[in-house]
Scaffold this active site. Structure first.
Site, PDB file in Angstrom:
ATOM      1  N   ARG A   1     -19.844  -9.783  14.990  1.00 13.59           N
ATOM      2  CA  ARG A   1     -19.039 -11.116  15.293  1.00 13.59           C
ATOM      3  C   ARG A   1     -19.338 -12.099  16.148  1.00 13.59           C
ATOM      4  NH1 ARG A   1     -13.651  -7.226  13.912  1.00 13.59           N
ATOM      5  NH2 ARG A   1     -13.750  -7.722  11.679  1.00 13.59           N
TER       6      ARG A   1
ATOM      7  N   LYS B   1      -6.222   2.130  -1.821  1.00 15.07           N
ATOM      8  CA  LYS B   1      -4.986   2.249  -2.230  1.00 15.07           C
ATOM      9  C   LYS B   1      -4.912   0.873  -3.058  1.00 15.07           C
ATOM     10  CE  LYS B   1      -2.695   3.577   2.025  1.00 15.07           C
ATOM     11  NZ  LYS B   1      -1.821   2.419   2.957  1.00 15.07           N
TER      12      LYS B   1
ATOM     13  N   GLY C   1     -13.739  -4.256   4.828  1.00 17.76           N
ATOM     14  CA  GLY C   1     -14.483  -3.447   6.094  1.00 17.76           C
ATOM     15  C   GLY C   1     -15.378  -2.578   5.618  1.00 17.76           C
TER      16      GLY C   1
ATOM     17  N   GLY D   1      -8.496  -8.378   6.285  1.00 13.71           N
ATOM     18  CA  GLY D   1      -7.162  -8.812   5.809  1.00 13.71           C
ATOM     19  C   GLY D   1      -7.166  -9.953   5.441  1.00 13.71           C
TER      20      GLY D   1
HETATM   21  P1  ADP Z   1     -12.513  -1.934   2.278  1.00 14.16           P
HETATM   22  O1  ADP Z   1     -12.366  -1.502   3.569  1.00 14.16           O
HETATM   23  O2  ADP Z   1     -13.863  -2.162   1.718  1.00 14.16           O
HETATM   24  O3  ADP Z   1     -11.451  -2.803   1.711  1.00 14.16           O
HETATM   25  P2  ADP Z   1     -10.777   0.318   1.638  1.00 14.16           P
HETATM   26  O4  ADP Z   1     -10.235   0.462   3.118  1.00 14.16           O
HETATM   27  O5  ADP Z   1      -9.613  -0.172   0.665  1.00 14.16           O
HETATM   28  O6  ADP Z   1     -12.054  -0.391   1.411  1.00 14.16           O
HETATM   29  O7  ADP Z   1     -11.100   1.714   1.187  1.00 14.16           O
HETATM   30  C1  ADP Z   1     -12.157   2.580   1.585  1.00 14.16           C
HETATM   31  C2  ADP Z   1     -11.687   4.216   1.594  1.00 14.16           C
HETATM   32  O8  ADP Z   1     -11.640   4.593   0.095  1.00 14.16           O
HETATM   33  C3  ADP Z   1     -13.031   4.725   1.725  1.00 14.16           C
HETATM   34  O9  ADP Z   1     -12.781   5.748   3.325  1.00 14.16           O
HETATM   35  C4  ADP Z   1     -13.241   5.473   0.848  1.00 14.16           C
HETATM   36  O10 ADP Z   1     -13.724   7.018   1.324  1.00 14.16           O
HETATM   37  C5  ADP Z   1     -11.994   5.747   0.063  1.00 14.16           C
HETATM   38  N1  ADP Z   1     -11.909   6.175  -1.321  1.00 14.16           N
HETATM   39  C6  ADP Z   1     -12.752   5.702  -2.091  1.00 14.16           C
HETATM   40  N2  ADP Z   1     -12.733   6.190  -3.372  1.00 14.16           N
HETATM   41  C7  ADP Z   1     -11.743   7.249  -3.102  1.00 14.16           C
HETATM   42  C8  ADP Z   1     -11.367   8.562  -3.992  1.00 14.16           C
HETATM   43  N3  ADP Z   1     -11.855   8.363  -5.108  1.00 14.16           N
HETATM   44  N4  ADP Z   1     -10.710   9.267  -3.471  1.00 14.16           N
HETATM   45  C9  ADP Z   1     -10.271   9.078  -2.139  1.00 14.16           C
HETATM   46  N5  ADP Z   1     -10.786   8.241  -1.170  1.00 14.16           N
HETATM   47  C10 ADP Z   1     -11.564   7.281  -1.900  1.00 14.16           C
HETATM   48 MG    MG Z   2     -10.802  -0.244   4.811  1.00 18.65          MG
END
Ligand code: ADP
Ligand code: MG
Length: 397
Positions: free
Chosen positions: A36, A201, A353, A376
């Protein structure tokens, strides 16, 4: 972009108050990952080369309105000094007499970093104290520059508040680049345009899915959120994660996609399942998820189908891992998608992230077009929301 940027103003003999994103991980009093800080350098150099001086402000962590020594920005001053090859002065607060003296003695070409703005409750407050604090911060500059994309979705004193008291307020290169990639790529994409969305989620990403679905040629769903979609269709999901309160919205989106001829939406057709989430636990590939089993990654057929879309695409947006990539053997889906992106010639944009850390871990950072620095903020932009840190800047004439 219809906002002024650092290119539109002269910094000659001026003090630039710059909101940077130095919210970096620290360990043992040192900056652990300087990404960063590196990202801010082009803007900072531009201002110094143009004859200005720099007063920098940022937040680090969530100190909740009081000084927390472990969240001090002092290590960031040392790191910046090493990267930019100049001394960086540091003051132990961001407002008050000591800051005033330090700011007033600053000469062109010099750099001052202020302490964590979130040591003050007013930085994030939702009442008048926020504007009063912003007014104090605004005294430190002749021109305000926002280069903190990661905070641009926050209506905080050091982000948008200062712009009420300090004009012109302009965008730095980092902010400009993020907006250009995220907004331009999605508003006028070269087709096929594919979005790959995964992660933990549905609730985090449902806004993005709704906004992108009518724009894309294909929207590929993976990660834990796929199972809320599957459950909404009445399919068995075993003990996979599900958000019961999102079933109706998930079902509506699937119906919308089905009715549309242009916008394909795919959910996984096979899965890597295990009894529970544990490193090295026996896993198997299934089409139908058995009772008591948890789906933790997309299966090989899904992987191939998604990678085929990525290969065909001219524009790809990826946000959210396809499975629990941190814990083998549930990493393969995410790695396959990352590899396909790295191999493709398309315009590729990665946000979120965890997806960014997956790309970095695999060493593919140099093989994609743009890695967004704001989780975000990039989601809110993709949702079509207005970012206070952007809308508050001075319009181009
Ligand atoms: P990003 O940070 O890229 O936006 P998120 O924070 O929404 O992604 O989600 C990342 C998390 O989702 C990771 O820690 C990963 O382990 C979890 N994850 C992905 N697929 C599954 C799954 N099938 N069941 C449980 N957790 C999952
Ligand atoms: Mg995340």
């Amino acid at each position: 972009m219809n906002k002024k940027t650092v290119r539109d103003v002269s910094f000659q003999g001026k003090r630039a108050l710059v909101r940077v994103d130095f919210n970096v991980p620290l360990s043992d009093g040192k900056v652990e990952d300087n990404t960063r800080i590196l990202g801010a350098i082009p803007t900072l150099k531009h201002i110094l080369d143009d004859g200005g001086s720099l007063v920098l402000m940022s937040h680090l962590g969530r100190p909740k309105g009081k000084p927390v020594p472990e969240m001090s920005l002092k290590p960031a001053a040392e790191c910046l000094s090493d990267l930019i090859g100049k001394p960086v002065k540091f003051v132990v607060d961001c407002v008050g007499e000591e800051v005033k003296a330090a700011v007033e003695s600053l000469k062109p070409g010099e750099i001052l970093l202020l302490e964590n703005v979130r040591y003050h409750e007013a930085e994030t407050a939702k009442d008048e104290s926020c504007a009063a604090f912003a007014k104090e911060l605004a005294q430190w500059g002749d021109i305000f520059v926002n280069d903190a994309f990661g905070s641009a979705h926050r209506p905080h004193a050091s982000v948008s508040g200062v712009t009420e008291f300090l004009q012109p307020s302009v965008a730095g290169f980092l902010l400009e680049k993020e907006i250009e990639y995220l907004v331009n790529a999605t508003s006028n994409p070269e087709r096929p345009f594919v979005a790959v969305l995964g992660g933990a989620k549905v609730s985090d990403k449902i806004g993005v899915i709704k906004e992108l679905l009518p724009k894309v040629d294909a929207l590929l769903i993976g990660g834990a959120m796929a199972y809320t979609f599957m459950a909404s269709e009445g399919k068995d999901i075993g003990s996979s994660l599900v958000e019961e309160d999102k079933l109706d919205e998930a079902s509506e989106l699937l119906i919308d996609a089905e009715e549309s001829k242009q916008n394909v939406m795919l959910i996984p057709q096979d899965h890597v399942v295990a009894e529970k989430l544990e490193e090295g636990i026996p896993s198997e590939v299934v089409r139908d998820i058995p009772d008591g089993m948890m789906a933790l990654d997309i299966g090989p057929k899904t992987r191939d189908a998604y990678c085929d879309w990525i290969k065909k695409a001219k524009t790809v947006i990826w946000n959210g891992p396809m499975g629990v990539f941190e814990i083998p053997p549930f990493h393969e889906g995410t790695e396959a998608v990352a590899q396909a992106l790295a191999d493709s010639e398309s315009l590729s944009i990665i946000g979120g992230g965890d997806s960014v850390s997956a790309i970095n871990k695999l060493g593919f950072a140099g093989k994609v077009t743009h890695i967004s620095t704001g989780g975000g903020a990039s989601l809110e932009l993709l949702e079509g929301k207005e970012l206070p840190g952007l809308t508050s800047l001075t319009d181009r004439d």
